[in-house]
Design an enzyme around this catalytic site. Sequence first.
Site, short mmCIF file in Angstrom:
data_model
loop_
_atom_site.label_atom_id
_atom_site.label_comp_id
_atom_site.label_asym_id
_atom_site.label_seq_id
_atom_site.Cartn_x
_atom_site.Cartn_y
_atom_site.Cartn_z
NE ARG A 26 -6.85 5.10 1.43
CZ ARG A 26 -6.62 3.79 1.28
NH1 ARG A 26 -6.95 3.18 0.19
NH2 ARG A 26 -6.04 3.12 2.24
NE ARG A 30 -4.82 2.20 -5.46
CZ ARG A 30 -4.85 1.11 -4.71
NH1 ARG A 30 -4.13 0.06 -5.05
NH2 ARG A 30 -5.58 1.07 -3.62
NE ARG A 39 1.48 4.27 -5.67
CZ ARG A 39 2.37 3.29 -5.81
NH1 ARG A 39 3.47 3.51 -6.45
NH2 ARG A 39 2.13 2.09 -5.31
CG ASP A 76 -0.86 4.48 4.74
OD1 ASP A 76 -1.70 4.36 3.84
OD2 ASP A 76 -0.71 3.65 5.66
CE1 TYR A 149 -3.49 -2.96 7.58
CE2 TYR A 149 -4.40 -1.59 9.33
CZ TYR A 149 -4.53 -2.18 8.09
OH TYR A 149 -5.67 -2.02 7.37
O1 CP3 Z 1 -7.15 10.74 0.38
C1 CP3 Z 1 -6.99 10.34 1.56
O2 CP3 Z 1 -7.91 9.86 2.23
C2 CP3 Z 1 -5.63 10.60 2.20
C3 CP3 Z 1 -4.65 9.57 2.16
C4 CP3 Z 1 -4.80 8.26 2.92
C5 CP3 Z 1 -4.19 7.08 2.45
N1 CP3 Z 1 -4.34 6.11 3.41
C6 CP3 Z 1 -3.48 6.95 1.17
C7 CP3 Z 1 -3.27 5.60 0.60
C8 CP3 Z 1 -5.37 7.98 4.17
C9 CP3 Z 1 -6.20 8.87 5.08
C10 CP3 Z 1 -5.07 6.61 4.46
C11 CP3 Z 1 -5.45 5.94 5.71
C12 CP3 Z 1 -5.25 4.49 5.84
N2 CP3 Z 1 -4.20 3.74 5.39
C13 CP3 Z 1 -6.11 3.63 6.56
C14 CP3 Z 1 -7.33 4.05 7.33
C15 CP3 Z 1 -8.47 4.42 6.45
C16 CP3 Z 1 -9.14 3.27 5.77
O3 CP3 Z 1 -9.13 3.27 4.52
O4 CP3 Z 1 -9.70 2.43 6.46
C17 CP3 Z 1 -5.56 2.33 6.49
C18 CP3 Z 1 -6.16 1.07 7.08
C19 CP3 Z 1 -4.35 2.42 5.77
C20 CP3 Z 1 -3.36 1.33 5.50
C21 CP3 Z 1 -3.22 1.08 4.05
N3 CP3 Z 1 -2.61 1.96 3.17
C22 CP3 Z 1 -3.62 -0.06 3.32
C23 CP3 Z 1 -4.34 -1.27 3.91
C24 CP3 Z 1 -3.24 0.16 1.99
C25 CP3 Z 1 -3.36 -0.82 0.85
C26 CP3 Z 1 -4.74 -0.92 0.32
C27 CP3 Z 1 -4.88 -0.10 -0.92
O5 CP3 Z 1 -5.89 0.59 -1.06
O6 CP3 Z 1 -3.97 -0.19 -1.77
C28 CP3 Z 1 -2.66 1.44 1.91
C29 CP3 Z 1 -2.11 2.09 0.70
C30 CP3 Z 1 -2.65 3.45 0.38
N4 CP3 Z 1 -2.82 4.48 1.26
C31 CP3 Z 1 -2.98 3.93 -0.95
C32 CP3 Z 1 -3.36 5.27 -0.79
C33 CP3 Z 1 -3.76 6.22 -1.87
C34 CP3 Z 1 -2.85 3.12 -2.23
C35 CP3 Z 1 -1.40 3.01 -2.55
C36 CP3 Z 1 -1.07 3.09 -4.03
O7 CP3 Z 1 -1.18 4.18 -4.60
O8 CP3 Z 1 -0.67 2.06 -4.55
#
Ligand code: CP3
Length: 338
Positions: A26, A30, A39, A76, A149
């Site tokens: 990540r 944000r 974003r 994602d 999910y």
């Molecule tokens: O920088 C990185 O690591 C690359 C991008 C990346 C994202 N999601 C962007 C993201 C990666 C590798 C993921 C993987 C992901 N997504 C996982 C597995 C890794 C982990 O963290 O356990 C999972 C479970 C998801 C599913 C997911 N996506 C959830 C549960 C959420 C909401 C929670 C949150 O943090 O808001 C997301 C959204 C998400 N994916 C965001 C980002 C940057 C936030 C969205 C936003 O900008 O509002």
Amino acid sequence: VSGTPKPLLQALRGERPAQVPIWLMRQAGRYLPEYRALRAKAGSFLDLCYRPDMAAEVTLQPIRRFGMDGAILFADILLIPHALGQDLSFREGEGPVLRPLGEVALPEGRDIHATLAPVYETVARVKAALPPACTMIGFAGAPWTVATYMIAGRGGDDQVAAKRMMWGDPKGFAVLIARLEAATIDYLCRQIEAGAEVVQIFDTWAGALPETEFHLWCRAPIERIARGVKARHPTVPVIAFPRGAGFHYAAFEDVDAVSLDGGVAMAFAQQLQKTRTVQGNLDPQLLVQGGEAMRAGAARLLDGLAGGRYIFNLGHGIVPQTPPEHVGALVEQVHAWR
Ligand code: CP3
């Protein structure tokens, strides 16, 4: 350019790079003001994922600012269910929302690449813009975590809905995992063909499975995906992140590296690293804390693991509260370690 060594790839091959490589799960997101600005312009999170110009820019933001050794594709893990035909949206403050699988069946025979083509375009754009020593990292979710999910229709800390299907409808569950496996192999291969040099498989909820089911639905699918990818791209390393796997981290044999969560003890990490590269496992909250506590936590990992096959990372993703300066200080500390 092809002559510049890439420390992340060297560590994955078991060679000794000149500096300890670091990237952070990540690392785009944000906590960065430049991410929040883009974003806001993109509108929805999904729009951002499917806009190659914007997704490439967001992928590159942390590289420019901090000089990590790896750039992880901005996308994602839930794009695969979306491409398979499941409705998906991301709600502010709530995370992902999908139409639960029980309500409507997935359509058959859909071409996932029609939906996912912009992701491959993002990979190609990032690859073309990367500093020569920086490695392009592709990724996908593991079948078990993606299925949790898809079945529940949302994120959450318990995987009860998925377990009910796993035990209550074993045939249907096996078919779902097999479909995800096949789609994930294709998806990762296309990322590699577009320029990804290593791929990571995220199994965020691996730790929720009892031992028997862990091997059936977490380890075996990840290893089949790794072998499937390597059948087409034998030199591309695969990293597995079975978060919460504990003792079972040792069971992963057909991957080049394992990414360790914060619960893995140093002595066990040192055992694991004799036969594969390990990645991890600083507590993301130490990155929020910064200062001496973060320095000491990072120094302990470096002193304990950097003599062997090692990539510095967190035990899980960066949280939005993280001050960007702390990330800069961490990258400097890791690169200065000798
Ligand atoms: O920088 C990185 O690591 C690359 C991008 C990346 C994202 N999601 C962007 C993201 C990666 C590798 C993921 C993987 C992901 N997504 C996982 C597995 C890794 C982990 O963290 O356990 C999972 C479970 C998801 C599913 C997911 N996506 C959830 C549960 C959420 C909401 C929670 C949150 O943090 O808001 C997301 C959204 C998400 N994916 C965001 C980002 C940057 C936030 C969205 C936003 O900008 O509002």
